[in-house]
Write a protein that holds these residues in place. Structure first.
Motif, PDB file in Angstrom:
ATOM      1  N   UNK A 177      -5.831  -2.981   2.164  1.00 40.34           N
ATOM      2  CA  UNK A 177      -6.146  -2.703   0.760  1.00 40.34           C
ATOM      3  C   UNK A 177      -5.595  -3.778  -0.168  1.00 40.34           C
ATOM      4  N   UNK A 178      -4.399  -4.256   0.139  1.00 42.85           N
ATOM      5  CA  UNK A 178      -3.799  -5.301  -0.694  1.00 42.85           C
ATOM      6  C   UNK A 178      -4.658  -6.559  -0.645  1.00 42.85           C
ATOM      7  N   UNK A 179      -5.164  -6.887   0.519  1.00 41.60           N
ATOM      8  CA  UNK A 179      -6.014  -8.070   0.662  1.00 41.60           C
ATOM      9  C   UNK A 179      -7.333  -7.885  -0.081  1.00 41.60           C
ATOM     10  N   UNK A 180      -7.924  -6.707   0.024  1.00 39.84           N
ATOM     11  CA  UNK A 180      -9.223  -6.479  -0.604  1.00 39.84           C
ATOM     12  C   UNK A 180      -9.139  -6.277  -2.115  1.00 39.84           C
ATOM     13  N   UNK A 181      -8.196  -5.467  -2.557  1.00 39.90           N
ATOM     14  CA  UNK A 181      -8.130  -5.107  -3.969  1.00 39.90           C
ATOM     15  C   UNK A 181      -7.128  -5.912  -4.773  1.00 39.90           C
ATOM     16  N   UNK A 182      -6.201  -6.566  -4.110  1.00 39.48           N
ATOM     17  CA  UNK A 182      -5.170  -7.319  -4.813  1.00 39.48           C
ATOM     18  C   UNK A 182      -3.994  -6.419  -5.156  1.00 39.48           C
ATOM     19  N   UNK A 183      -2.849  -7.023  -5.365  1.00 37.14           N
ATOM     20  CA  UNK A 183      -1.627  -6.255  -5.605  1.00 37.14           C
ATOM     21  C   UNK A 183      -1.536  -5.763  -7.049  1.00 37.14           C
ATOM     22  N   UNK A 184      -2.402  -6.219  -7.923  1.00 32.19           N
ATOM     23  CA  UNK A 184      -2.343  -5.826  -9.333  1.00 32.19           C
ATOM     24  C   UNK A 184      -2.881  -4.427  -9.574  1.00 32.19           C
ATOM     25  N   UNK A 185      -3.656  -3.901  -8.662  1.00 36.82           N
ATOM     26  CA  UNK A 185      -4.239  -2.578  -8.816  1.00 36.82           C
ATOM     27  C   UNK A 185      -3.204  -1.489  -8.544  1.00 36.82           C
ATOM     28  N   UNK A 186      -2.958  -0.575  -9.502  1.00 35.21           N
ATOM     29  CA  UNK A 186      -1.966   0.493  -9.292  1.00 35.21           C
ATOM     30  C   UNK A 186      -2.299   1.401  -8.113  1.00 35.21           C
ATOM     31  N   UNK A 187      -3.581   1.636  -7.855  1.00 32.44           N
ATOM     32  CA  UNK A 187      -3.973   2.466  -6.722  1.00 32.44           C
ATOM     33  C   UNK A 187      -3.553   1.826  -5.396  1.00 32.44           C
ATOM     34  N   UNK A 188      -3.660   0.511  -5.320  1.00 30.61           N
ATOM     35  CA  UNK A 188      -3.234  -0.204  -4.115  1.00 30.61           C
ATOM     36  C   UNK A 188      -1.743  -0.036  -3.894  1.00 30.61           C
ATOM     37  N   UNK A 189      -0.958  -0.183  -4.956  1.00 25.60           N
ATOM     38  CA  UNK A 189       0.500  -0.010  -4.843  1.00 25.60           C
ATOM     39  C   UNK A 189       0.839   1.403  -4.394  1.00 25.60           C
ATOM     40  N   UNK A 190       0.223   2.368  -5.006  1.00 23.87           N
ATOM     41  CA  UNK A 190       0.485   3.765  -4.664  1.00 23.87           C
ATOM     42  C   UNK A 190       0.089   4.062  -3.220  1.00 23.87           C
ATOM     43  N   UNK A 191      -1.058   3.559  -2.797  1.00 25.99           N
ATOM     44  CA  UNK A 191      -1.518   3.781  -1.430  1.00 25.99           C
ATOM     45  C   UNK A 191      -0.595   3.108  -0.422  1.00 25.99           C
ATOM     46  N   UNK A 192      -0.149   1.883  -0.699  1.00 26.07           N
ATOM     47  CA  UNK A 192       0.740   1.164   0.217  1.00 26.07           C
ATOM     48  C   UNK A 192       2.084   1.876   0.346  1.00 26.07           C
ATOM     49  N   UNK A 193       2.659   2.292  -0.772  1.00 23.50           N
ATOM     50  CA  UNK A 193       3.933   3.012  -0.737  1.00 23.50           C
ATOM     51  C   UNK A 193       3.755   4.364  -0.053  1.00 23.50           C
ATOM     52  N   UNK A 194       2.682   5.059  -0.385  1.00 26.23           N
ATOM     53  CA  UNK A 194       2.426   6.360   0.229  1.00 26.23           C
ATOM     54  C   UNK A 194       2.236   6.267   1.733  1.00 26.23           C
ATOM     55  N   UNK A 195       1.524   5.252   2.189  1.00 24.29           N
ATOM     56  CA  UNK A 195       1.309   5.061   3.618  1.00 24.29           C
ATOM     57  C   UNK A 195       2.627   4.766   4.338  1.00 24.29           C
ATOM     58  N   UNK A 196       3.452   3.910   3.742  1.00 25.79           N
ATOM     59  CA  UNK A 196       4.751   3.590   4.340  1.00 25.79           C
ATOM     60  C   UNK A 196       5.629   4.840   4.433  1.00 25.79           C
ATOM     61  N   UNK A 197       5.663   5.630   3.378  1.00 26.56           N
ATOM     62  CA  UNK A 197       6.454   6.863   3.388  1.00 26.56           C
ATOM     63  C   UNK A 197       5.898   7.853   4.398  1.00 26.56           C
ATOM     64  N   UNK A 198       4.584   7.961   4.474  1.00 27.89           N
ATOM     65  CA  UNK A 198       3.936   8.887   5.401  1.00 27.89           C
ATOM     66  C   UNK A 198       4.315   8.571   6.852  1.00 27.89           C
ATOM     67  N   UNK A 199       4.188   7.297   7.245  1.00 25.34           N
ATOM     68  CA  UNK A 199       4.510   6.922   8.617  1.00 25.34           C
ATOM     69  C   UNK A 199       6.001   7.048   8.903  1.00 25.34           C
ATOM     70  N   UNK A 200       6.829   6.717   7.941  1.00 25.63           N
ATOM     71  CA  UNK A 200       8.270   6.878   8.113  1.00 25.63           C
ATOM     72  C   UNK A 200       8.633   8.347   8.294  1.00 25.63           C
ATOM     73  N   UNK A 201       8.033   9.219   7.506  1.00 33.07           N
ATOM     74  CA  UNK A 201       8.285  10.657   7.603  1.00 33.07           C
ATOM     75  C   UNK A 201       7.793  11.218   8.936  1.00 33.07           C
ATOM     76  N   UNK A 202       6.594  10.835   9.354  1.00 31.17           N
ATOM     77  CA  UNK A 202       6.068  11.301  10.643  1.00 31.17           C
ATOM     78  C   UNK A 202       6.955  10.852  11.803  1.00 31.17           C
ATOM     79  N   UNK A 203       7.432   9.627  11.719  1.00 32.04           N
ATOM     80  CA  UNK A 203       8.277   9.113  12.798  1.00 32.04           C
ATOM     81  C   UNK A 203       9.598   9.878  12.874  1.00 32.04           C
ATOM     82  N   UNK A 204      10.182  10.179  11.732  1.00 33.60           N
ATOM     83  CA  UNK A 204      11.429  10.949  11.726  1.00 33.60           C
ATOM     84  C   UNK A 204      11.187  12.364  12.229  1.00 33.60           C
ATOM     85  N   UNK A 205      10.085  12.970  11.824  1.00 33.97           N
ATOM     86  CA  UNK A 205       9.799  14.362  12.175  1.00 33.97           C
ATOM     87  C   UNK A 205       9.521  14.540  13.666  1.00 33.97           C
TER      88      UNK A 205
END
Length: 109
Positions: free
Chosen positions: A2-30
């Motif tokens: 998403x960062x490559x396609x939409x660029x880092x300036x898009x707030x949705x891209x930032x939110x999606x990237x942070x959300x994905x990182x948190x999601x995988x980190x949470x799943x791994x801990x769980x």
């Protein structure tokens, strides 16, 4: 991707990237998917570093903290590389150590 396609300036891209990182980190801990405790901790550390990298890139900061943050991120990333390299070299070390011990044992007999 998403960062490559939409660029880092898009707030949705930032939110999606942070959300994905948190999601995988949470799943791994769980669920703790790795059987080996070392691999579990290494994967958890790697996911945490990815999350920190994304977070640092997403949150605007003062330029006065730029060098400190860069050094911290580089240190974390280098730490992962050292751990992975050490884990790759460890079987070779055990093999050589075993050969040396067998040779010493044969010389003593």
């Amino acid at each position: 991707m998403l960062i490559t396609l939409l660029g880092w300036d898009d707030p949705l891209t930032k939110l999606t990237a942070i959300g994905t990182a948190v999601f995988f980190l949470t799943l791994h801990v769980k669920f703790s998917p790795m059987k080996c405790p070392f691999e579990q901790r290494l994967q958890l550390f790697s996911l945490a570093v990815i999350f920190i990298n994304v977070l640092v890139a997403a949150v605007p900061m003062s330029n006065s903290y730029g060098n400190i943050i860069s050094i911290g991120i580089i240190t974390l990333d280098a730490g992962i590389m050292v751990i992975v390299s050490g884990e790759a070299i460890r079987p070779l070390y055990r093999y050589v150590k075993g050969k040396c011990q067998r040779r010493r044992h044969m010389q003593l007999d």
